[in-house]
Design a protein around this motif. Sequence first.
Motif, short mmCIF file in Angstrom:
data_model
loop_
_atom_site.label_atom_id
_atom_site.label_comp_id
_atom_site.label_asym_id
_atom_site.label_seq_id
_atom_site.Cartn_x
_atom_site.Cartn_y
_atom_site.Cartn_z
N GLY A 86 -14.64 -68.70 -38.01
CA GLY A 86 -14.31 -69.71 -39.01
C GLY A 86 -15.31 -70.85 -39.03
N MET A 87 -15.70 -71.34 -37.86
CA MET A 87 -16.66 -72.42 -37.76
C MET A 87 -18.03 -71.98 -38.26
SD MET A 87 -15.75 -75.45 -36.82
CE MET A 87 -17.24 -76.15 -36.10
N VAL A 88 -18.41 -70.75 -37.94
CA VAL A 88 -19.72 -70.24 -38.37
C VAL A 88 -19.76 -70.12 -39.89
CG1 VAL A 88 -21.29 -68.27 -38.29
CG2 VAL A 88 -20.13 -69.04 -36.20
N VAL A 89 -18.72 -69.53 -40.47
CA VAL A 89 -18.67 -69.37 -41.92
C VAL A 89 -18.68 -70.73 -42.62
CG1 VAL A 89 -17.23 -68.60 -43.84
CG2 VAL A 89 -17.53 -67.13 -41.83
N ALA A 93 -21.83 -72.20 -45.17
CA ALA A 93 -21.56 -72.33 -46.61
C ALA A 93 -22.25 -73.51 -47.27
CB ALA A 93 -20.04 -72.44 -46.83
N GLY A 94 -22.47 -74.59 -46.54
CA GLY A 94 -22.94 -75.82 -47.17
C GLY A 94 -24.24 -75.69 -47.95
N TYR A 95 -25.30 -75.26 -47.29
CA TYR A 95 -26.62 -75.25 -47.92
C TYR A 95 -26.79 -74.17 -48.98
CZ TYR A 95 -28.70 -78.97 -45.19
OH TYR A 95 -29.01 -80.20 -44.66
N ILE A 96 -25.96 -73.14 -48.94
CA ILE A 96 -26.12 -72.09 -49.95
C ILE A 96 -25.25 -72.34 -51.18
CG2 ILE A 96 -26.75 -70.39 -48.20
CD1 ILE A 96 -23.95 -69.18 -48.49
N ASP A 197 -28.46 -76.10 -36.76
CA ASP A 197 -28.45 -76.31 -35.31
C ASP A 197 -27.05 -76.15 -34.73
OD1 ASP A 197 -31.28 -77.24 -34.44
OD2 ASP A 197 -30.89 -78.33 -36.28
N GLN A 198 -26.05 -76.63 -35.45
CA GLN A 198 -24.68 -76.45 -34.96
C GLN A 198 -24.30 -74.98 -34.92
OE1 GLN A 198 -21.60 -79.14 -36.52
NE2 GLN A 198 -23.21 -80.39 -37.42
N ILE A 199 -24.67 -74.23 -35.96
CA ILE A 199 -24.37 -72.80 -35.96
C ILE A 199 -25.15 -72.09 -34.86
CG2 ILE A 199 -24.33 -70.68 -37.34
CD1 ILE A 199 -24.43 -72.51 -39.82
N ILE A 208 -33.55 -71.61 -36.50
CA ILE A 208 -34.51 -71.30 -37.56
C ILE A 208 -34.11 -70.04 -38.31
CG2 ILE A 208 -36.02 -69.93 -36.08
CD1 ILE A 208 -37.07 -72.36 -38.90
N ILE A 209 -33.37 -69.15 -37.66
CA ILE A 209 -32.89 -67.94 -38.33
C ILE A 209 -31.93 -68.31 -39.46
CG2 ILE A 209 -31.58 -65.79 -38.05
CD1 ILE A 209 -34.33 -65.77 -36.73
N PHE A 210 -31.10 -69.29 -39.21
CA PHE A 210 -30.15 -69.72 -40.24
C PHE A 210 -30.84 -70.52 -41.34
CE2 PHE A 210 -27.72 -69.23 -36.28
CZ PHE A 210 -26.88 -68.20 -36.69
N VAL A 211 -31.87 -71.27 -40.97
CA VAL A 211 -32.68 -71.94 -42.01
C VAL A 211 -33.32 -70.89 -42.91
CG1 VAL A 211 -34.64 -73.45 -42.46
CG2 VAL A 211 -33.11 -73.95 -40.55
#
Length: 239
Positions: A86-89, A93-96, A197-199, A208-211
């Motif tokens: 839940g926290m990851v999802v 969501a924010g930046y996309i 960074d939190q994820i 950087i993978i999430f970026v």
Amino acid sequence: MFDELSDAFSRLPAPPREVVIATAVVALLAVLLRPAWRVMRNFVTIAHEGGHALAAVLSGRRLSGIRLHSDTSGLTLSKGRPNGLGMVVTGLAGYITPSLLGLGAAAVLGAGRITVLLWLLLLLLAAMLIMIRNVYGVVSVVAAGAIIFGVSWFGSPQVQGAFAYAFSWFMLLGGVRAVFELQQSRFRRQAPNSDADQIGRLTRVPAIIFVAFFVIVSLASLAFGTRLMLGPVSDLISG
């Protein structure tokens, strides 16, 4: 009243291609010019925090509130497990969301439902307003809603069309800039607690993978949105 509702669900012709291109140029200037971006970025933040909020609810978390700040930052608070899917999802969501919102708007515009798009935006803003927990946030959301309502209720089909296309372009382009600003802040070590960074700390995967994920989604949305609103590149060149 019935006539207005009927008109809202009727199909409106798309603006001439010249107008669509002009709205793209206006949106691009709003994203690239620093003074304009300082103001207009508030709308990207509204979409960003709305994305966090929606993802939190859909992933089973309990939404506590949303705050929007005058420096165009924001904060969405939810209750639930401090880690897990839940926290990851919610974090992803924010930046996309701005880019996906722009892409969704482009799809609705492609179906000719211009007024429907504006009314859907109003519904989303109204739902978000319930969870706003600070004065600046209330003013921002109400101002955005007032603008959209004014255009949808009083604007001619031509004005509605130009506004709706400009909105879609701005979200698509603004979503890209927001992601690159994120990485710029991370590179300068100014955003140690960014979404990425939190994820990363939650998943033990490099941030950087999430970026990179944000970049891919935003650029792909821009590419598909451009095709929906302008057609294939070959058509644009021949036109």
